[in-house]
Write an enzyme that holds these catalytic residues in place. Structure first.
Site, short mmCIF file in Angstrom:
data_model
loop_
_atom_site.label_atom_id
_atom_site.label_comp_id
_atom_site.label_asym_id
_atom_site.label_seq_id
_atom_site.Cartn_x
_atom_site.Cartn_y
_atom_site.Cartn_z
N ILE A 154 0.84 -1.21 0.00
CA ILE A 154 0.00 0.00 0.00
C ILE A 154 0.87 1.26 0.00
CG2 ILE A 154 -1.72 1.30 1.34
CD1 ILE A 154 -2.74 -1.48 2.35
N THR A 232 -4.41 5.23 7.60
CA THR A 232 -5.36 4.26 7.03
C THR A 232 -4.86 2.85 7.29
OG1 THR A 232 -4.27 4.39 4.87
CG2 THR A 232 -6.18 5.81 5.18
N SER A 233 -3.99 2.70 8.32
CA SER A 233 -3.40 1.39 8.55
C SER A 233 -4.05 0.68 9.74
CB SER A 233 -1.89 1.53 8.73
OG SER A 233 -1.29 0.27 8.58
N ARG A 234 -3.65 1.01 10.94
CA ARG A 234 -4.29 0.46 12.14
C ARG A 234 -4.32 1.54 13.21
NH1 ARG A 234 -6.14 -2.79 9.36
NH2 ARG A 234 -6.01 -5.06 9.44
N ASP A 258 -8.76 6.71 9.10
CA ASP A 258 -9.71 5.67 8.68
C ASP A 258 -9.78 4.59 9.74
OD1 ASP A 258 -11.46 4.45 6.69
OD2 ASP A 258 -9.90 2.94 6.48
N GLU A 263 -11.61 1.41 17.90
CA GLU A 263 -12.70 1.35 16.92
C GLU A 263 -13.58 0.12 17.09
OE1 GLU A 263 -10.20 1.14 13.32
OE2 GLU A 263 -11.08 -0.83 12.91
N HIS A 295 -13.00 2.79 8.90
CA HIS A 295 -12.27 1.64 8.35
C HIS A 295 -12.86 1.25 6.99
CE1 HIS A 295 -9.38 -1.60 9.90
NE2 HIS A 295 -9.40 -1.65 8.59
N GLN A 296 -12.90 2.23 6.14
CA GLN A 296 -13.59 2.12 4.86
C GLN A 296 -12.62 1.99 3.69
OE1 GLN A 296 -15.96 5.70 4.42
NE2 GLN A 296 -15.96 5.55 2.21
N ALA A 297 -11.33 2.17 3.97
CA ALA A 297 -10.37 2.30 2.88
C ALA A 297 -10.36 1.09 1.94
CB ALA A 297 -8.97 2.54 3.45
N PHE A 298 -10.64 -0.09 2.50
CA PHE A 298 -10.59 -1.31 1.67
C PHE A 298 -11.81 -1.46 0.77
CE2 PHE A 298 -13.89 -4.18 3.25
CZ PHE A 298 -14.33 -3.47 4.36
P1 NAI Z 1 2.83 -4.94 3.59
O1 NAI Z 1 3.15 -6.08 4.47
O2 NAI Z 1 2.91 -5.12 2.11
O3 NAI Z 1 3.73 -3.67 3.98
C1 NAI Z 1 4.00 -3.30 5.30
C2 NAI Z 1 5.33 -2.59 5.32
O4 NAI Z 1 5.58 -2.13 6.65
C3 NAI Z 1 6.50 -3.50 4.92
O5 NAI Z 1 7.30 -2.87 3.93
C4 NAI Z 1 7.25 -3.69 6.22
O6 NAI Z 1 8.65 -3.85 6.02
C5 NAI Z 1 6.94 -2.39 6.94
N1 NAI Z 1 7.18 -2.49 8.37
C6 NAI Z 1 7.06 -3.58 9.19
N2 NAI Z 1 7.42 -3.26 10.44
C7 NAI Z 1 7.78 -1.96 10.42
C8 NAI Z 1 8.26 -1.06 11.41
N3 NAI Z 1 8.46 -1.46 12.68
N4 NAI Z 1 8.53 0.21 11.03
C9 NAI Z 1 8.36 0.62 9.75
N5 NAI Z 1 7.91 -0.19 8.76
C10 NAI Z 1 7.63 -1.46 9.11
O7 NAI Z 1 1.37 -4.48 4.03
P2 NAI Z 1 0.30 -3.63 3.18
O8 NAI Z 1 -0.51 -4.54 2.34
O9 NAI Z 1 1.00 -2.49 2.53
O10 NAI Z 1 -0.65 -3.10 4.34
C11 NAI Z 1 -0.17 -2.21 5.32
C12 NAI Z 1 -1.17 -2.12 6.45
O11 NAI Z 1 -2.36 -1.50 5.97
C13 NAI Z 1 -1.67 -3.49 6.98
O12 NAI Z 1 -0.80 -3.99 7.98
C14 NAI Z 1 -3.01 -3.15 7.57
O13 NAI Z 1 -2.83 -2.84 8.93
C15 NAI Z 1 -3.43 -1.87 6.82
N6 NAI Z 1 -4.63 -2.05 6.01
C16 NAI Z 1 -5.70 -1.20 6.22
C17 NAI Z 1 -6.85 -1.32 5.48
C18 NAI Z 1 -8.03 -0.41 5.65
O14 NAI Z 1 -9.13 -0.70 5.16
N7 NAI Z 1 -7.88 0.73 6.31
C19 NAI Z 1 -6.97 -2.40 4.46
C20 NAI Z 1 -5.76 -3.18 4.28
C21 NAI Z 1 -4.66 -3.02 5.04
#
Ligand code: NAI
Length: 332
Positions: A154, A232-234, A258, A263, A295-298
């Site tokens: 992302i 938009t992560s957690r 988000d 939540e 939490h709508q981003a997805f």
């Molecule tokens: P990904 O696994 O492809 O990328 C996560 C990145 O974070 C990796 O490059 C990793 O090396 C890095 N990372 C891990 N530990 C770290 C740290 N301590 N400090 C800095 N960087 C660190 O995951 P993706 O697919 O990009 O998703 C990221 C996050 O987005 C998910 O973990 C999830 O929490 C959130 N998410 C939110 C959604 C929403 O609807 N709001 C939907 C999908 C995901």
């Protein structure tokens, strides 16, 4: 195969029904979330399918195993709500590592543009035939510096979107992807440098013990005055109380959230007839420079299709072969 599907919403069922039918799988939808009180519903099923706010702790896992449930299929990427350590070697935990990084990255940019161009204010004004522009002055993104924390699927897509806007991109990742830096538009820097130099900060790392409250009082104190924070992560990546204080002190210029630390009991549900108990969330939402989506981003058509296809595929592969590439393992 029979799947107990928890926290089911109307938008989940069309795609899941389609892929379940193709795979010869039976899905029973439960609107309730999975937790210690509802786990009995999983009796007689081969697998449970859960989402971000279901509680899959050690007690729930033990009950699932005692019923003969063989797999916990997360229909999302993050798995911080599952006690993976406890599950390891006893029950399979599967996830959908990528379903549409574009959905989340595009929502992040939508929030940013809405916030800095005051679209949320303008929309309400013009519906009331108030065509005044007072207080709606925004700023150009072109030439601004954005700091991206987490450059996985992302974060990378978000970086490309920002590149299209002509922004300078700083990045921090525990495991930097140097090919991204070689492309010329992204520069990896230490976290403190990113915090100090970015005008906009966007969080795209997972929630782990290391990243819990990565944006806390100390981190916010290192940021530029007027910084725009995007999450938009957690939710628990940000200390919401510290964010609120920094907004009240006029140090944070805007926040787009988000996700929110607490939540779990609120998001995805219609709470409009209720009195909100969470004062921090209520105060954040009351701020003119805070935008909260639940939490709508997805939530795009493409993402829902991909989630259903991968979740059903994960389970079929696991039950056919005993393993699945999307299985989550505990890394001590
Ligand atoms: P990904 O696994 O492809 O990328 C996560 C990145 O974070 C990796 O490059 C990793 O090396 C890095 N990372 C891990 N530990 C770290 C740290 N301590 N400090 C800095 N960087 C660190 O995951 P993706 O697919 O990009 O998703 C990221 C996050 O987005 C998910 O973990 C999830 O929490 C959130 N998410 C939110 C959604 C929403 O609807 N709001 C939907 C999908 C995901």
């Amino acid at each position: 195969m029979k799947i107990a599907f928890f926290d089911a919403k109307k938008y989940d069922t069309p795609a899941f029904n389609e892929y379940a039918e193709m795979g010869g799988v039976t899905v029973k939808y439960f609107e309730t979330r999975l937790n210690e009180d509802t786990v009995e519903l999983a009796h007689g099923f081969d697998a449970v399918c859960v989402f971000v706010n279901d509680t899959v702790n050690a007690a729930v896992i033990d009950r699932l195993i005692s019923f003969g449930v063989k797999a916990i299929a997360l229909r999302c990427a993050g798995f911080n709500n599952v006690d993976v350590k406890h599950a390891e070697g006893k029950i399979a935990v599967l996830r959908v590592p990528a379903y549409s990084p574009y959905a989340v990255a595009e929502h992040t940019m939508a929030l940013l543009l809405t916030s800095i161009r005051r679209i949320h204010k303008a929309y309400i004004r013009s519906r009331d035939f108030n065509f005044s522009l007072a207080g709606l002055t925004g700023f150009d993104l072109h030439g601004k510096t954005v700091g991206i924390i987490g450059t996985g699927r992302i974060g990378r897509v978000f970086a490309h979107i920002c590149e299209g806007f002509g922004m300078h991109i700083l990045a921090y990742d525990r495991y930097p992807d140097m090919s991204l830096e070689k492309s010329g538009s992204v520069r990896y820097v230490p976290l403190d440098t990113l915090l100090a130099e970015s005008e906009i900060i966007s969080l795209h790392c997972p929630l782990t013990e290391d990243t819990y409250h990565i944006i806390d009082e100390a981190a916010l104190a290192k940021c530029r005055t007027g910084v725009v924070l995007l999450n938009t992560s957690r939710g628990a990546l940000v200390d919401a109380e510290a964010l609120l204080s920094a907004i009240k002190a006029r140090r944070v210029g805007a926040a787009c959230l988000d996700v929110y630390e607490e939540e779990g009991d609120l998001f995805f549900e219609d709470n409009s007839g209720h009195i909100l108990e969470d004062d921090t969330l209520a105060r954040l939402i009351s701020m003119p420079n805070v935008i909260v989506t639940s939490h709508q981003a997805f939530l795009t058509k493409e993402a829902l299709e991909n989630i259903a296809e991968t979740t059903i595929g994960n389970l079929l592969t696991l039950f056919d072969t005993g393993k699945c590439e999307n299985e989550v393992h505990y890394n001590a």
